[in-house]
Motif scaffolding. Structure first.
Motif, PDB file in Angstrom:
ATOM      1  N   VAL A 297      66.657  68.322  61.438  1.00  0.00           N
ATOM      2  CA  VAL A 297      66.317  68.907  62.731  1.00  0.00           C
ATOM      3  C   VAL A 297      67.630  69.322  63.385  1.00  0.00           C
ATOM      4  N   PHE A 298      67.737  70.614  63.696  1.00  0.00           N
ATOM      5  CA  PHE A 298      69.001  71.192  64.125  1.00  0.00           C
ATOM      6  C   PHE A 298      69.113  71.231  65.651  1.00  0.00           C
ATOM      7  N   GLN A 299      70.337  71.386  66.099  1.00  0.00           N
ATOM      8  CA  GLN A 299      70.615  71.500  67.534  1.00  0.00           C
ATOM      9  C   GLN A 299      69.909  72.717  68.132  1.00  0.00           C
TER      10      GLN A 299
ATOM     11  N   GLU B  69      72.499  66.491  66.861  1.00  0.00           N
ATOM     12  CA  GLU B  69      72.552  66.765  68.303  1.00  0.00           C
ATOM     13  C   GLU B  69      71.248  67.421  68.784  1.00  0.00           C
ATOM     14  N   PRO B  70      70.103  66.742  68.626  1.00  0.00           N
ATOM     15  CA  PRO B  70      68.812  67.392  68.879  1.00  0.00           C
ATOM     16  C   PRO B  70      68.552  67.744  70.334  1.00  0.00           C
ATOM     17  N   THR B  71      69.321  67.169  71.275  1.00  0.00           N
ATOM     18  CA  THR B  71      69.047  67.439  72.689  1.00  0.00           C
ATOM     19  C   THR B  71      70.241  68.021  73.433  1.00  0.00           C
ATOM     20  N   SER B  72      71.292  68.394  72.719  1.00  0.00           N
ATOM     21  CA  SER B  72      72.524  68.815  73.409  1.00  0.00           C
ATOM     22  C   SER B  72      72.349  70.113  74.189  1.00  0.00           C
ATOM     23  N   SER B  73      71.372  70.951  73.800  1.00  0.00           N
ATOM     24  CA  SER B  73      71.174  72.214  74.503  1.00  0.00           C
ATOM     25  C   SER B  73      70.055  72.140  75.538  1.00  0.00           C
TER      26      SER B  73
ATOM     27  N   SER C 104      65.293  66.507  81.547  1.00  0.00           N
ATOM     28  CA  SER C 104      63.851  66.268  81.448  1.00  0.00           C
ATOM     29  C   SER C 104      63.317  66.678  80.082  1.00  0.00           C
ATOM     30  N   LEU C 105      63.817  67.784  79.538  1.00  0.00           N
ATOM     31  CA  LEU C 105      63.376  68.224  78.219  1.00  0.00           C
ATOM     32  C   LEU C 105      63.952  67.327  77.125  1.00  0.00           C
ATOM     33  N   ALA C 106      65.189  66.864  77.317  1.00  0.00           N
ATOM     34  CA  ALA C 106      65.773  65.926  76.361  1.00  0.00           C
ATOM     35  C   ALA C 106      64.947  64.646  76.301  1.00  0.00           C
TER      36      ALA C 106
ATOM     37  N   VAL D  35      72.692  62.194  65.097  1.00  0.00           N
ATOM     38  CA  VAL D  35      73.983  62.526  65.719  1.00  0.00           C
ATOM     39  C   VAL D  35      73.708  62.847  67.185  1.00  0.00           C
ATOM     40  N   THR D  36      74.342  62.132  68.091  1.00  0.00           N
ATOM     41  CA  THR D  36      74.071  62.349  69.507  1.00  0.00           C
ATOM     42  C   THR D  36      75.201  61.836  70.384  1.00  0.00           C
ATOM     43  N   HIS D  37      75.289  62.421  71.586  1.00  0.00           N
ATOM     44  CA  HIS D  37      76.155  61.884  72.640  1.00  0.00           C
ATOM     45  C   HIS D  37      75.326  61.182  73.702  1.00  0.00           C
ATOM     46  N   GLN D  38      73.999  61.170  73.534  1.00  0.00           N
ATOM     47  CA  GLN D  38      73.109  60.574  74.529  1.00  0.00           C
ATOM     48  C   GLN D  38      73.042  59.056  74.317  1.00  0.00           C
ATOM     49  N   ILE D  39      74.093  58.380  74.748  1.00  0.00           N
ATOM     50  CA  ILE D  39      74.218  56.942  74.497  1.00  0.00           C
ATOM     51  C   ILE D  39      73.054  56.163  75.108  1.00  0.00           C
ATOM     52  N   ASN D  40      72.726  56.450  76.348  1.00  0.00           N
ATOM     53  CA  ASN D  40      71.660  55.692  77.009  1.00  0.00           C
ATOM     54  C   ASN D  40      70.315  55.882  76.330  1.00  0.00           C
ATOM     55  N   ALA D  41      70.092  57.061  75.743  1.00  0.00           N
ATOM     56  CA  ALA D  41      68.812  57.332  75.096  1.00  0.00           C
ATOM     57  C   ALA D  41      68.641  56.522  73.813  1.00  0.00           C
TER      58      ALA D  41
END
Length: 240
Positions: free
Chosen positions: A78-80, A158-162, A166-168, A188-194
């Motif tokens: 699943v791509f960015q 990075e599935p939610t970086s863009s 709310s959408l993430a 792969v993510t920067h969304q640590i809290n998620a």
């Protein structure tokens, strides 16, 4: 399930992966974190067969799978930026790979598409084209398309970086549901809290090697690695 041994990859003089070793067990949800340029995307693209490593091994269930076709359909990606087929409807984005790659009958592919669209809460968007969908809907459709191939492992880059927050959140809710079902995933993510709430392991990649591999508690609550500490401080600052 996956064993990665001394994986190395360079692009010209840029050494991106410098000897990565990683084992992933069935049911693991492994979050891969690190600064931009640390090699995260290259690593998961190698696992998915989209990049060929220079040296090292990637084994799936004890066997090489990148060169002999054994990994086809077993690793979902699943791509960015979604990578949906813009000229196909949401339903067709799921059915076309099934009928073309898996040679499935159209009626059987339609049944799978309907089931998966319900799963990702897109049943009312079955006949819409990707251009009419929100970013969160596009990413959930991309997840459904990946699930249709019945992969053993799904890799998210990075599935939610863009996406806006709310959408993430929509996308991570879907990922959390897959985690609860036992789907093996690399994220792969920067969304640590998620990912704190459901990742079983966190891998910190720095300069092309894995410097830390542990539980969320071990990685986030009392880190001892100085590079990890610096990274977490930057992420915390970026979230303010």
């Amino acid at each position: 399930m996956i064993d990665i041994k001394d994986l190395k990859k360079s692009f010209g003089s840029n050494h991106v992966l410098n000897g990565v070793n990683l084992s992933v067990n069935r049911g693991d949800i492994v979050a891969i974190i690190g600064s931009s340029g640390s090699g995260k995307s290259t690593l998961v693209r190698c696992i998915a067969g989209l990049e060929k490593p220079d040296t090292g091994q990637i084994l799936l269930n004890g066997e090489e799978y990148l060169d002999d076709g054994k990994g086809v359909g077993k690793i979902g990606m699943v791509f960015q930026n979604f990578n949906l087929f813009p000229h196909y409807t949401a339903r067709e984005n799921i059915t076309k790979p099934l009928t073309i790659v898996k040679k499935m009958e159209a009626s059987a592919a339609d049944e799978i598409a309907e089931k998966l669209l319900r799963k990702v809460k897109l049943e009312n968007a079955a006949n819409q084209y990707p251009a009419t969908l929100s970013g969160g809907q596009k990413q959930r459709l991309a997840i459904a398309r990946s699930l249709a191939m019945e992969p053993e492992i799904i890799v998210f880059d990075e599935p939610t970086s863009s996406l806006d927050p709310s959408l993430a959140h929509e996308v991570f809710q879907t990922i959390k549901e897959l985690a609860a079902e036992g789907q093996t995933m690399l994220i792969v993510t920067h969304q640590i809290n998620a990912i704190k709430n459901f990742a079983t392991r966190v891998v910190f990649l720095n300069d092309g090697i894995i410097e830390v591999d542990g539980t969320c508690g071990e990685v986030f609550e009392n880190p001892t690695n100085e590079n990890l500490k610096d990274f977490l401080q930057m992420v915390e600052f970026d979230d303010l």
